[in-house]
Structures are given as structure tokens and as C-alpha cells.
Write a protein that holds these residues in place. Structure first.
Motif, short mmCIF file in Angstrom:
data_model
loop_
_atom_site.label_atom_id
_atom_site.label_comp_id
_atom_site.label_asym_id
_atom_site.label_seq_id
_atom_site.Cartn_x
_atom_site.Cartn_y
_atom_site.Cartn_z
N ASN A 71 0.78 -1.06 -0.06
CA ASN A 71 -0.08 -0.11 -0.06
C ASN A 71 0.88 1.22 -0.04
O ASN A 71 0.47 2.09 -0.77
N ALA A 72 1.93 1.21 0.69
CA ALA A 72 2.99 2.27 0.92
C ALA A 72 3.43 2.57 -0.55
O ALA A 72 3.53 3.89 -1.06
N ILE A 73 4.17 1.40 -1.25
CA ILE A 73 4.39 1.52 -2.46
C ILE A 73 3.55 2.18 -3.49
O ILE A 73 3.75 3.15 -4.35
N ARG A 74 2.27 1.79 -3.48
CA ARG A 74 1.28 2.23 -4.35
C ARG A 74 1.36 3.81 -4.11
O ARG A 74 0.93 4.58 -5.15
N GLU A 75 0.99 4.28 -2.98
CA GLU A 75 0.93 5.71 -2.86
C GLU A 75 2.36 6.29 -3.17
O GLU A 75 2.37 7.51 -3.69
N GLN A 76 3.40 5.69 -3.06
CA GLN A 76 4.68 6.32 -3.42
C GLN A 76 4.91 6.78 -4.96
O GLN A 76 5.37 7.60 -5.44
N VAL A 77 4.42 5.84 -5.71
CA VAL A 77 4.35 5.61 -7.08
C VAL A 77 3.60 6.77 -7.52
O VAL A 77 3.72 7.57 -8.53
N GLU A 78 2.36 6.98 -6.81
CA GLU A 78 1.53 7.87 -7.25
C GLU A 78 2.14 9.37 -7.13
O GLU A 78 1.63 10.25 -7.89
N ILE A 79 2.83 9.28 -6.01
CA ILE A 79 3.45 10.72 -5.72
C ILE A 79 4.53 10.92 -6.77
O ILE A 79 4.58 11.98 -7.21
N ALA A 80 5.20 9.81 -7.23
CA ALA A 80 6.08 10.09 -8.20
C ALA A 80 5.62 10.56 -9.66
O ALA A 80 6.39 11.19 -10.25
N ILE A 81 4.57 9.96 -9.81
CA ILE A 81 3.71 10.55 -11.14
C ILE A 81 3.46 11.58 -10.85
O ILE A 81 3.71 12.54 -11.76
N LYS A 82 3.04 12.29 -9.87
CA LYS A 82 2.59 13.71 -9.85
C LYS A 82 3.98 14.76 -9.77
O LYS A 82 3.93 15.79 -10.27
N GLU A 83 5.11 14.23 -9.20
CA GLU A 83 6.25 15.06 -9.11
C GLU A 83 7.06 14.98 -10.38
O GLU A 83 7.73 16.11 -10.72
N SER A 84 6.88 14.07 -11.12
CA SER A 84 7.83 13.92 -12.57
C SER A 84 7.26 14.89 -13.43
O SER A 84 6.18 15.11 -13.81
N ASP A 85 8.06 15.04 -14.34
CA ASP A 85 7.83 15.61 -15.91
C ASP A 85 7.30 14.55 -16.73
O ASP A 85 6.64 14.88 -17.83
N SER A 86 8.25 13.36 -16.85
CA SER A 86 7.64 12.31 -17.58
C SER A 86 7.98 10.97 -17.02
O SER A 86 8.85 10.94 -15.97
N ILE A 87 7.37 9.83 -17.58
CA ILE A 87 7.25 8.64 -16.88
C ILE A 87 7.65 7.59 -17.75
O ILE A 87 7.43 7.53 -18.94
N ILE A 88 8.66 6.61 -17.25
CA ILE A 88 8.92 5.58 -18.26
C ILE A 88 7.92 4.32 -17.28
O ILE A 88 8.39 4.04 -16.18
N PHE A 89 6.91 3.82 -18.04
CA PHE A 89 6.39 2.72 -17.83
C PHE A 89 6.86 1.37 -18.04
O PHE A 89 6.58 1.02 -19.24
N LEU A 90 7.43 0.73 -17.22
CA LEU A 90 8.13 -0.34 -17.68
C LEU A 90 7.09 -1.75 -17.53
O LEU A 90 6.65 -1.91 -16.38
#
Length: 440
Positions: A71-90
Motif C-alpha cells: 500500500n505504501a509503494i502504491r502511494e509512493q508511485v502515485e506521488i512520483a507520477i505527480k512530481e515527475s515531468d515524464s514517466i517510463i512505464f516498464l
């Protein structure tokens, strides 16, 4: 200097850390076949064709899990998406599309951020013919790579960095201060206190990310940039996510600032996380000020501040060059001293000592206390000293055995420099280079 931020996201065990290490050219993240190894976030700075960007390696995304860690990882990924300019979805070629992949793809489309669907573990062109199923993720372009071997990484980076600027434009002349620290130490209160005085004018500057705002503090006619690291934009259910958000903001702010003010809670004292933030400031070679906040809440006698400062200095080790100030963001006690110290520390960062003066002083001191001989008994000689580094001080020592300078002697040289020339609040870099061929 603001750099674009790229996040690597995906479900567990698709190779995110392997790709992170490949892009950085070193093994910074722990790589293992066991799902969920990347518990702490990893950050780094990468460069491709003259374009620099920051990179975040996130944990594996597991939606709707009841497991606290997932659950913590899920929220952290959501935050990373908000903070980033672009995302590599692997995603993983060998396992094919997973229902979790579709959930992540939906999240990314809703974010309206630039993202790249990257199929990992495609080892050759024959396998490329089998990737058509991944178009089900609802994208027109997909990238097939092997993070392990480096196959087609360049093609991916060409597109990821296409809109990044190779030249960052005219260098910012205004002093940039970042207020960083653990959650709830008073970063928001200090920022607001600094900006809330009548003599302060606040102007919003759009930052690199869509919801990050820097502010202008007009201080006696001088414009100073306060880099925003304060507060969560929304409440988080999991404490780890709050820490993660704070880490991302702190990481970005330290990279962009000239001087970092590391805020410590006087009631909680100096903690391990404070040391980690200070280590990051030193790694980036930024000016360092330690502000002990909530000093108004501490019962004091005549020696309380002295004892407190000694306790912090004892824990700082080689970072004991930092300035320490006791403040209260609530009562505004000594908060403007932080601005004056920041200006002083930045002046120290930019100070350069003439080569002739350096050699006259340091070589005479080195002659009195020469470096220890090598393990094989050969004499180590330092022949010449000069300064390098445009934005922070680098002292370059030319010697016959650059790899044989003992750590305690490096510390001796740093202490000499600080005693003679100051550099209070400034990390010093010592570089040892070969002036002539080492003896056989």
C-alpha cells in the motif's frame, strides 16, 4: 539549476532497478529476482546527448493490496507520477500483460503527463515480433529494450529527452535557498514567516513540476529565491508515503539551490534522517546551514545552546563546518539571520584564492607536516596546488602518488584550508592528480 524529473514505474520485478542502474551507468539500486526489493526510493542524475535529467527508481506498483508495505509503494508511485515531468512505464515481455499493467496505464493517461510504455527483457529482434499484445495498453508507441544488455536504450532516451533543453539558458544570478528537513519540523512555518513580513514581496514562479511553486523573497531590495519543499498537497494514509514525498521534494530542492537550510526539531533532537539530508547536501556540494527550530519550546539555562550545539557537532563528523542557528519560526526569532548567513555562505562558496597565495601557504605547511609514505615506503610529494570548480571550491593537489594520500592527511589539508581561508558552511572538495609519472 532545474532539471527535468523522470520516474520509472511499473509492477514488481519488471526490471525497474536494472534500468535505473543502466541509465545512471552504475549499480546504485539493489537488483534481485525477489519481488519488492526496492523499498527505499533511489534518485540519480543522468545525461544523454548533452541533456541532463533526474531519475527516480520507484517500488513495484501493487493496486488495492491490503499489505501495508505494498500500500505504501502504491502511494509512493502515485506521488512520483505527480512530481515527475515524464514517466517510463516498464512492463515485462516474458510475463506479458498483467491486469496491474492496465491499471497503471489508466493512471498514467489520467495524469496527463508524458509517459513511455517500455517492454523490458526483449533480447533480440525475433522477440520483437511478439510484442503486439502490449498495444492493448492503449498507446500508439511502444519501446522494446533489454535493461540488462542495454539493447535499444539509446532509442528510448532519444525520445524521453526530446523536449528537454540541452542548454539551460542564462544562469540564474539570484541566491537560491532551499529549506529542507524531515516532515513536521516546521518548513512551512519558516517559509511563511520569511515571506509574511511587510518588507517581503511574494511572487509565484512556476517550477519544473506542475504543482511545485518557488517564491521570491525581496530582502532589503535584493531578490532571493526560496525553493519550495514544504508540506503535502493532500493527506496521505501511509506514513512511508509522507517520508517519500519529503524525500523527493528535498532531493529536487537540494539539486537546484545554492544554500540548503536543514531544519531540525529542537524537541526531537538530531536524528539519523537529519544526517542523511545533510549528507545529500554535501554530496551536491551546496552551502549548509543547520537551523534548530522550535527553540522557544525548550527550557533553557545559560549553557543550553552551547550543549545542544556540541551534541550536534559531535554527530556531524566531517560536516562540522556547518553553521548552526537556533530559531523559532513561530515567534520569528533569528529567522532573518538565516538569510544573512545564506548570503555569507554563498559568498564563501564562490571565493577563490590566488594560486600563488595558495602555494606559498600550503606548500610551506606541507613541508612541515609531509604526507605519510606509501605502503611500500616511497615518499609522497605534493608539488603544486591550484583551485578549480566554477560553482563550489575544488582544491587540486598535484602529487607523485595521487591514489596514496591517506584519509587522515586529506582531513589535515582541509583543516589547514579552513583555518586559513574560512569556507564556513561550505563543503570543500580535494582532488589529487599526478604531476609526473609515479616511480616504478
Amino acid at each position: 539549476m532545474k532539471l527535468p524529473l523522470v520516474a520509472i514505474v511499473g509492477r514488481p520485478n519488471v526490471g525497474k532497478s536494472t534500468l535505473f542502474n543502466r541509465l545512471l551507468g552504475k549499480r546504485d539500486a539493489i537488483v534481485d529476482d525477489v519481488s519488492g526489493v526496492t523499498r527505499d526510493r533511489n534518485y540519480g542524475e543522468a545525461e544523454w546527448n548533452g541533456k541532463k535529467f533526474r531519475l527516480i527508481d520507484t517500488g513495484g506498483y501493487v493496486p488495492e493490496s491490503s499489505d501495508l508495505f505494498e500500500n505504501a509503494i502504491r502511494e509512493q508511485v502515485e506521488i512520483a507520477i505527480k512530481e515527475s515531468d515524464s514517466i517510463i512505464f516498464l512492463v515485462d515481455f516474458k510475463t506479458g500483460i498483467n491486469p496491474v499493467d492496465k491499471i497503471i496505464a489508466t493512471m498514467l493517461r489520467q495524469s496527463e503527463k508524458d509517459f513511455f510504455v517500455v517492454i523490458n527483457k526483449v533480447d533480440n529482434e525475433k522477440q520483437k515480433n511478439l510484442i503486439s499484445e502490449f498495444y492493448e495498453l492503449g498507446v500508439s508507441d511502444i519501446y522494446d529494450i533489454s535493461a540488462m544488455s542495454g539493447r535499444k536504450i539509446g532509442d528510448l532516451l532519444d525520445d524521453v529527452t526530446r523536449n528537454f533543453s540541452a542548454v539551460q539558458g542564462e544562469e540564474e544570478k539570484r541566491l537560491k535557498i532551499a529549506i529542507v528537513g524531515r516532515p513536521n519540523v516546521g518548513k512551512s512555518s519558516l517559509t511563511n514567516a520569511l515571506l509574511g513580513e511587510e518588507r517581503s514581496i511574494v511572487t509565484d514562479l512556476p517550477g519544473t513540476t506542475r504543482d511545485s511553486i518557488d517564491s521570491i523573497l525581496k530582502y532589503y531590495g535584493e531578490e532571493i529565491i526560496l525553493i519550495d519543499t514544504a508540506g503535502l498537497r493532500k493527506k496521505s494514509k501511509v506514513q512511508e508515503s509522507i517520508e517519500f514525498f519529503s524525500n523527493i521534494r528535498s532531493y529536487k530542492a537540494i539539486g537546484e539551490c545554492d544554500v540548503a537550510i536543514v531544519l531540525i526539531d529542537a524537541q526531537q533532537g538530531f536524528e539519523n534522517q537529519d544526517q542523511k539530508i545533510i549528507d545529500e547536501v554535501i554530496r551536491w556540494r551546496k552551502g549548509l546551514i543547520i537551523a534548530v527550530n522550535k527553540w522557544d519550546l525548550i527550557e533553557k539555562d545559560n549553557n543550553t545552546a552551547v550543549r545542544f550545539e556540541k551534541a550536534i557537532k559531535a554527530k556531524l563528523g566531517t560536516a562540522d563546518f556547518a553553521q548552526i542557528v537556533f530559531i523559532s519560526a513561530l515567534t520569528k526569532q533569528r529567522i532573518y539571520k538565516l538569510i544573512e548567513l545564506s548570503k555569507s555562505v554563498q559568498a564563501e562558496r564562490l571565493k577563490r584564492i590566488p594560486t600563488s597565495e595558495l602555494n606559498e601557504f600550503l606548500l610551506s605547511e606541507i613541508e612541515k607536516n609531509p604526507p605519510p609514505s606509501t605502503k611500500t615506503g616511497k615518499e609522497v610529494k605534493i608539488k603544486y596546488v591550484t583551485m578549480g570548480g566554477q560553482h563550489y571550491p575544488v582544491f587540486i593537489f598535484f602529487t607523485n602518488f595521487p591514489k596514496q594520500i591517506a584519509e587522515h592527511y586529506k582531513r589535515f589539508l582541509e583543516n589547514l584550508i579552513r583555518k586559513q581561508y574560512g569556507y564556513v558552511g561550505v563543503p570543500i572538495t580535494l582532488s589529487f592528480k599526478s604531476k609526473f609519472k609515479e616511480a616504478e
